[in-house]
Design an enzyme around this catalytic site. Structure first.
Site, PDB file in Angstrom:
ATOM      1  N   SER A 125      79.923  26.739-127.333  1.00 40.65           N
ATOM      2  CA  SER A 125      79.485  25.378-127.660  1.00 40.65           C
ATOM      3  C   SER A 125      78.136  25.407-128.356  1.00 40.65           C
ATOM      4  O   SER A 125      77.315  26.285-128.103  1.00 40.65           O
ATOM      5  CB  SER A 125      79.371  24.609-126.346  1.00 40.65           C
ATOM      6  OG  SER A 125      78.652  23.428-126.521  1.00 40.65           O
ATOM      7  N   TYR A 150      76.502  23.766-116.809  1.00 39.13           N
ATOM      8  CA  TYR A 150      77.621  23.934-117.745  1.00 39.13           C
ATOM      9  C   TYR A 150      77.184  24.746-118.963  1.00 39.13           C
ATOM     10  O   TYR A 150      77.835  25.717-119.358  1.00 39.13           O
ATOM     11  CB  TYR A 150      78.169  22.568-118.201  1.00 39.13           C
ATOM     12  CG  TYR A 150      79.059  22.697-119.419  1.00 39.13           C
ATOM     13  CD1 TYR A 150      80.323  23.277-119.321  1.00 39.13           C
ATOM     14  CD2 TYR A 150      78.616  22.296-120.688  1.00 39.13           C
ATOM     15  CE1 TYR A 150      81.119  23.440-120.443  1.00 39.13           C
ATOM     16  CE2 TYR A 150      79.411  22.459-121.817  1.00 39.13           C
ATOM     17  CZ  TYR A 150      80.662  23.039-121.692  1.00 39.13           C
ATOM     18  OH  TYR A 150      81.443  23.214-122.805  1.00 39.13           O
ATOM     19  N   LYS A 154      78.333  28.710-120.492  1.00 39.17           N
ATOM     20  CA  LYS A 154      78.755  29.106-121.848  1.00 39.17           C
ATOM     21  C   LYS A 154      77.895  30.282-122.322  1.00 39.17           C
ATOM     22  O   LYS A 154      78.392  31.220-122.951  1.00 39.17           O
ATOM     23  CB  LYS A 154      78.633  27.921-122.808  1.00 39.17           C
ATOM     24  CG  LYS A 154      79.615  26.806-122.532  1.00 39.17           C
ATOM     25  CD  LYS A 154      81.025  27.136-122.985  1.00 39.17           C
ATOM     26  CE  LYS A 154      82.042  26.980-121.919  1.00 39.17           C
ATOM     27  NZ  LYS A 154      83.395  27.374-122.247  1.00 39.17           N
TER      28      LYS A 154
HETATM   29  P1  NAD Z   1      89.898  20.366-121.189  1.00 36.30           P
HETATM   30  O1  NAD Z   1      89.357  20.074-119.840  1.00 36.30           O
HETATM   31  O2  NAD Z   1      90.727  19.324-121.849  1.00 36.30           O
HETATM   32  O3  NAD Z   1      90.764  21.713-121.142  1.00 36.30           O
HETATM   33  C1  NAD Z   1      90.451  22.786-120.271  1.00 36.30           C
HETATM   34  C2  NAD Z   1      91.737  23.200-119.574  1.00 36.30           C
HETATM   35  O4  NAD Z   1      91.437  24.305-118.716  1.00 36.30           O
HETATM   36  C3  NAD Z   1      92.330  22.099-118.699  1.00 36.30           C
HETATM   37  O5  NAD Z   1      93.708  21.954-119.002  1.00 36.30           O
HETATM   38  C4  NAD Z   1      92.137  22.607-117.270  1.00 36.30           C
HETATM   39  O6  NAD Z   1      93.183  22.197-116.413  1.00 36.30           O
HETATM   40  C5  NAD Z   1      92.092  24.108-117.466  1.00 36.30           C
HETATM   41  N1  NAD Z   1      91.315  24.857-116.467  1.00 36.30           N
HETATM   42  C6  NAD Z   1      90.056  24.607-116.048  1.00 36.30           C
HETATM   43  N2  NAD Z   1      89.692  25.510-115.125  1.00 36.30           N
HETATM   44  C7  NAD Z   1      90.743  26.354-114.947  1.00 36.30           C
HETATM   45  C8  NAD Z   1      90.986  27.495-114.128  1.00 36.30           C
HETATM   46  N3  NAD Z   1      90.088  27.930-113.255  1.00 36.30           N
HETATM   47  N4  NAD Z   1      92.179  28.123-114.224  1.00 36.30           N
HETATM   48  C9  NAD Z   1      93.121  27.683-115.089  1.00 36.30           C
HETATM   49  N5  NAD Z   1      92.949  26.606-115.885  1.00 36.30           N
HETATM   50  C10 NAD Z   1      91.778  25.957-115.811  1.00 36.30           C
HETATM   51  O7  NAD Z   1      88.662  20.792-122.111  1.00 36.30           O
HETATM   52  P2  NAD Z   1      88.582  20.993-123.676  1.00 36.30           P
HETATM   53  O8  NAD Z   1      87.768  19.899-124.246  1.00 36.30           O
HETATM   54  O9  NAD Z   1      89.910  21.280-124.231  1.00 36.30           O
HETATM   55  O10 NAD Z   1      87.653  22.289-123.723  1.00 36.30           O
HETATM   56  C11 NAD Z   1      88.202  23.592-123.869  1.00 36.30           C
HETATM   57  C12 NAD Z   1      87.085  24.606-123.918  1.00 36.30           C
HETATM   58  O11 NAD Z   1      86.196  24.276-124.982  1.00 36.30           O
HETATM   59  C13 NAD Z   1      86.217  24.673-122.662  1.00 36.30           C
HETATM   60  O12 NAD Z   1      85.900  26.026-122.425  1.00 36.30           O
HETATM   61  C14 NAD Z   1      84.975  23.894-123.036  1.00 36.30           C
HETATM   62  O13 NAD Z   1      83.848  24.336-122.327  1.00 36.30           O
HETATM   63  C15 NAD Z   1      84.856  24.239-124.517  1.00 36.30           C
HETATM   64  N6  NAD Z   1      84.106  23.231-125.287  1.00 36.30           N
HETATM   65  C16 NAD Z   1      84.523  21.928-125.272  1.00 36.30           C
HETATM   66  C17 NAD Z   1      83.788  20.971-125.980  1.00 36.30           C
HETATM   67  C18 NAD Z   1      84.206  19.518-125.959  1.00 36.30           C
HETATM   68  O14 NAD Z   1      83.368  18.654-126.262  1.00 36.30           O
HETATM   69  N7  NAD Z   1      85.456  19.187-125.633  1.00 36.30           N
HETATM   70  C19 NAD Z   1      82.649  21.345-126.712  1.00 36.30           C
HETATM   71  C20 NAD Z   1      82.276  22.684-126.727  1.00 36.30           C
HETATM   72  C21 NAD Z   1      83.009  23.627-125.998  1.00 36.30           C
HETATM   73  N1  UFG Z   2      76.560   8.396-126.414  1.00 34.07           N
HETATM   74  C1  UFG Z   2      76.257   7.052-126.305  1.00 34.07           C
HETATM   75  N2  UFG Z   2      76.964   6.311-125.418  1.00 34.07           N
HETATM   76  C2  UFG Z   2      77.962   6.828-124.654  1.00 34.07           C
HETATM   77  C3  UFG Z   2      78.273   8.201-124.772  1.00 34.07           C
HETATM   78  C4  UFG Z   2      77.540   8.966-125.662  1.00 34.07           C
HETATM   79  O1  UFG Z   2      75.360   6.553-126.971  1.00 34.07           O
HETATM   80  O2  UFG Z   2      78.561   6.095-123.864  1.00 34.07           O
HETATM   81  C5  UFG Z   2      75.779   9.216-127.339  1.00 34.07           C
HETATM   82  C6  UFG Z   2      75.050  10.346-126.660  1.00 34.07           C
HETATM   83  O3  UFG Z   2      73.837   9.916-126.084  1.00 34.07           O
HETATM   84  C7  UFG Z   2      74.882  11.316-127.818  1.00 34.07           C
HETATM   85  C8  UFG Z   2      76.153  11.102-128.654  1.00 34.07           C
HETATM   86  O4  UFG Z   2      76.667   9.824-128.259  1.00 34.07           O
HETATM   87  O5  UFG Z   2      73.780  10.911-128.576  1.00 34.07           O
HETATM   88  C9  UFG Z   2      77.209  12.162-128.396  1.00 34.07           C
HETATM   89  O6  UFG Z   2      77.397  12.264-126.994  1.00 34.07           O
HETATM   90  P1  UFG Z   2      78.615  13.069-126.345  1.00 34.07           P
HETATM   91  O7  UFG Z   2      78.468  12.957-124.866  1.00 34.07           O
HETATM   92  O8  UFG Z   2      79.894  12.625-126.953  1.00 34.07           O
HETATM   93  O9  UFG Z   2      78.381  14.549-126.836  1.00 34.07           O
HETATM   94  P2  UFG Z   2      77.151  15.541-126.569  1.00 34.07           P
HETATM   95  O10 UFG Z   2      76.631  15.914-127.906  1.00 34.07           O
HETATM   96  O11 UFG Z   2      76.198  15.022-125.603  1.00 34.07           O
HETATM   97  O12 UFG Z   2      77.867  16.745-125.811  1.00 34.07           O
HETATM   98  C10 UFG Z   2      79.070  17.336-126.256  1.00 34.07           C
HETATM   99  C11 UFG Z   2      79.933  17.805-125.096  1.00 34.07           C
HETATM  100  C12 UFG Z   2      79.273  18.901-124.331  1.00 34.07           C
HETATM  101  C13 UFG Z   2      78.843  19.997-125.241  1.00 34.07           C
HETATM  102  C14 UFG Z   2      78.019  19.437-126.358  1.00 34.07           C
HETATM  103  C15 UFG Z   2      77.708  20.479-127.356  1.00 34.07           C
HETATM  104  O13 UFG Z   2      80.195  16.734-124.223  1.00 34.07           O
HETATM  105  O14 UFG Z   2      80.202  19.436-123.425  1.00 34.07           O
HETATM  106  O15 UFG Z   2      78.739  18.413-127.049  1.00 34.07           O
HETATM  107  O16 UFG Z   2      78.891  21.106-127.742  1.00 34.07           O
HETATM  108  F1  UFG Z   2      78.104  20.915-124.565  1.00 34.07           F
END
Ligand code: NAD
Ligand code: UFG
Length: 338
Positions: A125, A150, A154
């Site tokens: 991330s 969290y 990562k």
């Molecule tokens: P998500 O929660 O939709 O998907 C994660 C999946 O992993 C889920 O289906 C959950 O059931 C499964 N899981 C969690 N823990 C587990 C375990 N111990 N064993 C088996 N399965 C397990 O999340 P996502 O948004 O698809 O994110 C996927 C990956 O990308 C994650 O590693 C997350 O940290 C990373 N990531 C996500 C974002 C974002 O904003 N969505 C940003 C940066 C990185």
């Molecule tokens: N925001 C609002 N109102 C809301 C929700 C979010 O104003 O109700 C704003 C936040 O303050 C931020 C922007 O929208 O300025 C984006 O917020 P998000 O929560 O959608 O995303 P972030 O950038 O905070 O974080 C996301 C993921 C994290 C990840 C990070 C970097 O949620 O898991 O991107 O990859 F770590």
């Protein structure tokens, strides 16, 4: 050639499974369904025509993980999505996050080593960059002290893979996602936030559909053109395609180092108000929102330098913010007030 996708019923995982299948890869999903539902496999089948093999397994259960890999010699590579991802929850329950994201990954890597599976794509991330000293951030920008457990999981994941790549034959591509959003064009798969969403886009679409009363913009007094935070929003299908390209790079032996890191973003920074405007434009609706106080832990601005991903990985994001908002909205309309 079978590809194991952990977390494959989740948001980014499910879109990646579809892209893999459409490129001819056979996919095995391993997920404990802690943040997704089994019906996702039916919807994957509706899109691709292929039902992925599915195993409900918790990566934290070492014995079950080892049993799964025993006698399996059909897995060529692993794309590892499975993790918990809620920043706020990780602050309130750090051990849950260290156990799930770190112990789960170690169990997986141990099993891969034992079974000589040595190609690994890792979900990281842009959170690893924290408040960057200069923008856009490149892959060489410094990794900052993590803002949350969290974020630290990562960083630990990246460090474990870096250490491993020096002494084992493990080849890894680390993908640092910026802000994933959007949904599949079919509206059959998308993001399913459990409870009140933390993220901006699901909060917008849930407000628009009437599930939430009002969106609060977290501060408009930042040092940015309109005072709201800037992020690099990236369409989940673009992100999914990058995984297929990264995988192919390793399978073709084109990777240049045992561990490579790529930013995955569009390179464009958009403010919270710009995201709201884009949503209003594509939906034709007026969104109910108000300006509230800053949210603790938010970085002011972050967006990616995409040069390395464009030139070395050979991937470029193709879909714009309007497209992200439209597909997110279509997905929300399909699932309703869920
Ligand atoms: P998500 O929660 O939709 O998907 C994660 C999946 O992993 C889920 O289906 C959950 O059931 C499964 N899981 C969690 N823990 C587990 C375990 N111990 N064993 C088996 N399965 C397990 O999340 P996502 O948004 O698809 O994110 C996927 C990956 O990308 C994650 O590693 C997350 O940290 C990373 N990531 C996500 C974002 C974002 O904003 N969505 C940003 C940066 C990185
Ligand atoms: N925001 C609002 N109102 C809301 C929700 C979010 O104003 O109700 C704003 C936040 O303050 C931020 C922007 O929208 O300025 C984006 O917020 P998000 O929560 O959608 O995303 P972030 O950038 O905070 O974080 C996301 C993921 C994290 C990840 C990070 C970097 O949620 O898991 O991107 O990859 F770590």
């Amino acid at each position: 050639m079978k590809i194991l996708v952990t977390g494959g019923t989740g948001y980014i995982g499910s879109h990646t499974v579809v892209e893999l299948q459409q490129e001819g890869y056979e996919v095995i999903i391993l997920d404990n369904l802690s943040n997704s539902v089994i019906e996702v496999t039916d919807n994957i089948e509706k899109i691709s025509g292929i039902k992925p093999e599915f195993h409900k397994i918790d990566l934290c259960d070492e014995a079950v993980v080892n049993e799964f890999f025993k006698d399996r010699n059909d897995i060529t590579a692993v794309i590892h999505f499975a993790a918990f991802k809620a920043v706020g929850e990780s602050v309130n329950d750090p051990l849950l996050y260290y156990r799930n994201n770190v112990t789960g990954m170690i169990n997986l890597l141990n099993a891969l080593e034992a079974n000589a599976i040595n190609k690994f794509v890792y979900s990281s991330s842009c959170t690893v960059y924290g408040e960057a000293d200069s923008l856009p951030v490149t892959e060489n920008s410094p990794v900052k002290k993590a803002e949350s457990p969290y974020g630290f999981t990562k960083q630990i994941g990246e460090q474990i893979l870096t250490d491993l790549s020096k002494i084992s034959g493990m080849k890894t591509i680390v993908l640092r996602y910026f802000n994933p959003t959007g949904a599949h064009d079919s509206s059959l798969i998308g993001e399913l936030p459990i409870g009140i969403p933390n993220n901006l886009v699901p909060y917008i679409t849930q407000t628009a559909i009437g599930q939430r009363e009002i969106l609060t913009v977290n501060g408009n007094d930042y040092d940015t053109p309109d005072g709201t935070n800037i992020r690099d929003y990236i369409h989940v299908v673009d992100l999914a395609k990058a995984h297929v390209i990264a995988l192919k790079r390793m399978l073709d032996g084109k990777d240049e180092n045992p561990l490579e890191i790529f930013n995955l973003g569009t390179g464009n920074g958009n403010s919270v108000l710009e995201v709201i405007n884009a949503f209003e434009f594509v939906s034709g609706m007026k969104l109910n929102f108000r300006i509230g106080p800053r949210r603790e832990g938010d970085v002011v601005s972050i967006y990616s330098d995409t040069k390395k991903a464009n030139e070395i990985l050979g991937w470029k994001a193709e879909r714009d913010l309007n497209d992200m908002m439209l597909t997110s909205w279509n997905w929300q309309k399909r699932i309703g007030k869920k």
